[in-house]
Design a protein around this motif. Structure first.
Motif, PDB file in Angstrom:
ATOM      1  N   ALA A 496       0.828  -1.208   0.000  1.00 14.76           N
ATOM      2  CA  ALA A 496       0.000   0.000   0.000  1.00 14.76           C
ATOM      3  C   ALA A 496       0.859   1.253   0.000  1.00 14.76           C
ATOM      4  N   LEU A 497       1.954   1.232   0.756  1.00 10.87           N
ATOM      5  CA  LEU A 497       2.831   2.396   0.821  1.00 10.87           C
ATOM      6  C   LEU A 497       3.598   2.600  -0.476  1.00 10.87           C
ATOM      7  N   GLU A 498       4.059   1.512  -1.074  1.00  4.81           N
ATOM      8  CA  GLU A 498       4.963   1.623  -2.219  1.00  4.81           C
ATOM      9  C   GLU A 498       4.249   1.615  -3.566  1.00  4.81           C
ATOM     10  N   THR A 499       2.929   1.648  -3.549  1.00  2.00           N
ATOM     11  CA  THR A 499       2.160   1.923  -4.768  1.00  2.00           C
ATOM     12  C   THR A 499       1.417   3.246  -4.643  1.00  2.00           C
ATOM     13  N   GLY A 500       1.577   3.918  -3.503  1.00  2.00           N
ATOM     14  CA  GLY A 500       0.865   5.173  -3.264  1.00  2.00           C
ATOM     15  C   GLY A 500      -0.589   4.994  -2.896  1.00  2.00           C
ATOM     16  N   SER A 501      -1.020   3.729  -2.765  1.00  2.00           N
ATOM     17  CA  SER A 501      -2.452   3.445  -2.599  1.00  2.00           C
ATOM     18  C   SER A 501      -3.032   3.970  -1.302  1.00  2.00           C
ATOM     19  N   VAL A 502      -2.200   4.266  -0.325  1.00  2.00           N
ATOM     20  CA  VAL A 502      -2.716   4.837   0.923  1.00  2.00           C
ATOM     21  C   VAL A 502      -3.136   6.293   0.731  1.00  2.00           C
ATOM     22  N   GLY A 503      -2.634   6.919  -0.345  1.00  2.00           N
ATOM     23  CA  GLY A 503      -2.898   8.338  -0.549  1.00  2.00           C
ATOM     24  C   GLY A 503      -2.160   9.179   0.479  1.00  2.00           C
ATOM     25  N   THR A 504      -2.108  10.471   0.247  1.00  2.00           N
ATOM     26  CA  THR A 504      -1.403  11.347   1.190  1.00  2.00           C
ATOM     27  C   THR A 504      -2.099  11.357   2.548  1.00  2.00           C
ATOM     28  N   ALA A 505      -3.424  11.175   2.560  1.00  2.00           N
ATOM     29  CA  ALA A 505      -4.172  11.228   3.822  1.00  2.00           C
ATOM     30  C   ALA A 505      -3.845  10.048   4.728  1.00  2.00           C
ATOM     31  N   GLY A 506      -3.565   8.898   4.144  1.00  2.00           N
ATOM     32  CA  GLY A 506      -3.327   7.714   4.965  1.00  2.00           C
ATOM     33  C   GLY A 506      -1.871   7.342   5.134  1.00  2.00           C
ATOM     34  N   LEU A 507      -0.968   8.150   4.596  1.00  2.00           N
ATOM     35  CA  LEU A 507       0.443   7.779   4.594  1.00  2.00           C
ATOM     36  C   LEU A 507       1.039   7.725   5.994  1.00  2.00           C
ATOM     37  N   GLU A 508       0.878   8.789   6.774  1.00  2.00           N
ATOM     38  CA  GLU A 508       1.504   8.855   8.094  1.00  2.00           C
ATOM     39  C   GLU A 508       1.031   7.701   8.991  1.00  2.00           C
ATOM     40  N   GLU A 509      -0.249   7.454   8.990  1.00  2.00           N
ATOM     41  CA  GLU A 509      -0.798   6.406   9.845  1.00  2.00           C
ATOM     42  C   GLU A 509      -0.294   5.026   9.431  1.00  2.00           C
ATOM     43  N   THR A 510      -0.292   4.752   8.143  1.00  2.00           N
ATOM     44  CA  THR A 510       0.139   3.441   7.665  1.00  2.00           C
ATOM     45  C   THR A 510       1.629   3.233   7.902  1.00  2.00           C
ATOM     46  N   LEU A 511       2.409   4.277   7.693  1.00  2.00           N
ATOM     47  CA  LEU A 511       3.847   4.175   7.923  1.00  2.00           C
ATOM     48  C   LEU A 511       4.132   3.915   9.399  1.00  2.00           C
ATOM     49  N   GLN A 512       3.414   4.564  10.268  1.00  2.00           N
ATOM     50  CA  GLN A 512       3.598   4.335  11.702  1.00  2.00           C
ATOM     51  C   GLN A 512       3.218   2.906  12.074  1.00  2.00           C
ATOM     52  N   LYS A 513       2.137   2.408  11.509  1.00  2.00           N
ATOM     53  CA  LYS A 513       1.738   1.023  11.778  1.00  2.00           C
ATOM     54  C   LYS A 513       2.820   0.046  11.321  1.00  2.00           C
ATOM     55  N   LEU A 514       3.413   0.328  10.176  1.00  3.10           N
ATOM     56  CA  LEU A 514       4.495  -0.530   9.689  1.00  3.10           C
ATOM     57  C   LEU A 514       5.658  -0.544  10.666  1.00  3.10           C
ATOM     58  N   ASN A 515       6.101   0.617  11.093  1.00  4.25           N
ATOM     59  CA  ASN A 515       7.250   0.672  11.994  1.00  4.25           C
ATOM     60  C   ASN A 515       6.937   0.053  13.353  1.00  4.25           C
TER      61      ASN A 515
END
Length: 562
Positions: A496-515
């Motif tokens: 989701a992160l590396e296809t941009g599919s999270v969009g700018t709105a969901g990027l921070e949250e998804t990246l934090q979940k990954l880490n």
């Protein structure tokens, strides 16, 4: 085909003459490897190869099992004929009788491991870099370090260069040699030529048919955004950029030294000389890359079903549904891309630097090594040396029998014999990038390549700036549980992160979940262990330096681009 010639350990006896494996004449000299084994006499009255474990002649050769992955279907009878032809050459010259043991990619890892653990007859094997630590831990791989002082070892060093010759090493064990191929990370976009012509992109950026050789001219990825905007406006029915969740393209946007598995990396983009292991997914470099993708996704530049789509770029290009996709690029790339995509394409290099990065795993992808089952590892080593130094051996294995499986054209390149092509050939491996020295084979004539093609690939590698950890191989054998958990965590969020599919709105949250998931899976322990191993390696070897000739070439291109 099953005979072996074994003896009790022989006393080290010097035999006059050079190695048969080096293809020498009857010039008299003597040499001895660091194992204490004697070399081959090539004098007319004593053609014999002696090692610590055996004595071999043309009448009584060493039987060697050569396993490899057969990526393309071959005709069994044709392969047998090639094996016979190899032995007609190998037996009198090297005192080695070769048995070809092809494997399918899907079965390779399990089959090799079962053969090693079962004690089956096995000599030369391909070693995928991520299997090295576990196969070493099970004592399944022969350490080739003792053979490197031999003439065959020096011949491999002369072919690959010292750094590349030893890149397949772990904890002081030399487990394999990389293929002689292009390795530097340079890439960009493969784009439909008709759309580029229509929208003036061709003229604006000086694109041309079959123009894919890198000259040092590289564009910032923001320029790609401008191109996508033009395409979307003119062709709203066409996706400007095809991406697929199952295939990471992050190294097209930012190069990291992955240190084998991406769980603890060197942030090469931020500092080419850094030897500090960091979490890739917490770096500004990574965040900037995925932020760009999220922005493109929001603007409709990226295929909206990228997260789950399984069609592939070639299918989408053939259907006329997409304009471009990201790819590694090298000389000769476009001919293959045009055939795969069913349409003429242009290549355009994008990146953050004129120079490209190069790391251990860029070079040490599949390596050629020796199974611990080998009845005489020194004879296996002689065969490996021949794969890297003897064009006849490599051409026979890769292309088959001249006049039967291929023909040499007037310009010195090779092609299928009359009546055969890519759809009906009997024997054509086409995998010189995988094992051995492809630069010793005939250049295959695909419509764009001339006899200078190998020189172009070697020149392509000269754009590399080396990671300081080039040559370091992370031993993860004590962290297999954590690595599995980390891979599971990454696979949950990465697509989701590396296809941009999270969009700018969901990027921070998804990246934090990954880490959070990575650290919960043991990332810090893995990074600490990796840093400790890297520090030890650096103490013993020092940071790898980029050849001055590369640096001069890169600097000249930077000056030209100002």
């Amino acid at each position: 085909m099953k005979r072996k010639v074994l003896s009790a350990l022989l006393a080290a006896t010097m035999v006059s003459g050079l190695l048969v494996g080096c293809g020498s004449s009857n010039t008299s000299s003597s040499s001895k490897s660091s194992t204490g084994s004697t070399t081959t006499s090539t004098s007319s009255d004593a053609s014999v190869t002696k090692t610590d474990l055996g004595e071999y002649t043309e009448e009584n050769p060493y039987h060697l099992v050569f396993s490899y992955i057969e990526f393309y279907q071959q005709d069994d009878a044709a392969r047998t004929a090639v094996q016979d032809a190899m032995n007609e050459y190998m037996i009198p010259k090297y005192h080695i009788e070769v048995e070809l043991l092809p494997m399918q990619a899907s079965e390779y890892a399990q089959k090799v491991q079962l053969m090693i653990s079962g004690g089956d007859e096995l000599d030369v094997i391909p070693i995928f870099f991520s299997y090295a630590s576990s196969w070493i831990a099970m004592n399944g791989i022969e350490d080739m370090t003792p053979y490197m002082d031999s003439p065959e070892g020096q011949a491999i060093i002369d072919t690959l260069g010292k750094d590349n010759a030893y890149v397949g090493s772990m904890n002081g064990i030399l487990f394999g040699f990389p293929a002689q191929k292009e390795s530097v990370e340079l890439g960009g976009l493969c784009m439909r030529a008709d759309i580029c012509d229509e929208l003036g992109i061709t003229e604006e950026y000086g694109l041309a048919k079959n123009q894919d050789e890198y000259t040092g001219k590289v564009y910032d990825w923001s320029v790609a955004g401008d191109i996508f905007e033009k395409v979307k406006e003119a062709h709203p029915e066409m996706t400007p950029l095809y991406m697929q969740g199952s295939s990471s393209q992050i190294n097209r946007l930012a190069f990291f030294d992955s240190l084998a598995d991406n769980f603890g990396v060197l942030d090469w983009e931020a500092d080419h000389d850094s030897t500090t292991v960091v979490n890739q997914y917490e770096t500004d470099t990574y965040k900037n890359a995925i932020s760009l993708l999220a922005d493109w996704y929001d603007k409709g530049y990226i295929y909206q079903d990228a997260l789950t789509d399984q069609q592939g770029s070639a299918t989408m290009m053939k259907a006329g549904n997409t304009f471009s996709y990201m790819s590694a690029i090298k000389p000769g790339f476009l001919v293959e891309a045009n055939a795969s995509n069913g349409t003429e394409c242009y290549a355009m290099y994008f990146g953050n630097n004129v120079e490209g990065g190069i790391s251990t795993t860029n070079v040490s992808f599949y390596d050629t090594g020796i199974a611990s089952n080998s009845a005489d590892p020194e004879m296996a080593f002689k065969f490996i040396s021949a794969l890297y130094t003897d064009p006849e051996v490599m051409n026979l294995w890769q292309l088959g029998i001249e006049g039967t499986n291929y023909q040499v054209l007037d310009d010195g390149t090779a092609y299928y014999v009359d009546g055969e092509d890519a759809s009906n050939f009997k024997y054509h491996q086409n995998t010189g990038w995988f094992m051995g020295n492809q630069f010793n084979t005939y250049v295959w004539n695909d419509g764009s390549r001339d006899t200078n093609y190998w020189e172009k690939l070697q020149s392509h590698n000269d754009w590399a700036q080396y990671s300081p950890a080039f040559g370091f191989m992370w031993d993860s054998s004590n962290y297999s549980t954590q690595i599995t958990a980390l891979q599971n965590a990454l696979s949950t969020y990465r697509p989701a992160l590396e296809t941009g599919s999270v969009g700018t709105a969901g990027l921070e949250e998804t990246l934090q979940k990954l880490n959070d998931a990575l650290y919960a899976a043991g990332l810090q322990d893995v990074m600490d262990a990796k840093q400790e191993q890297l520090n030890t390696w650096l103490d013993e070897n020092g940071a790898t330096k980029t050849p001055q000739s590369n640096l001069d070439k890169i600097e000249a291109a930077k000056e030209a681009n100002k």
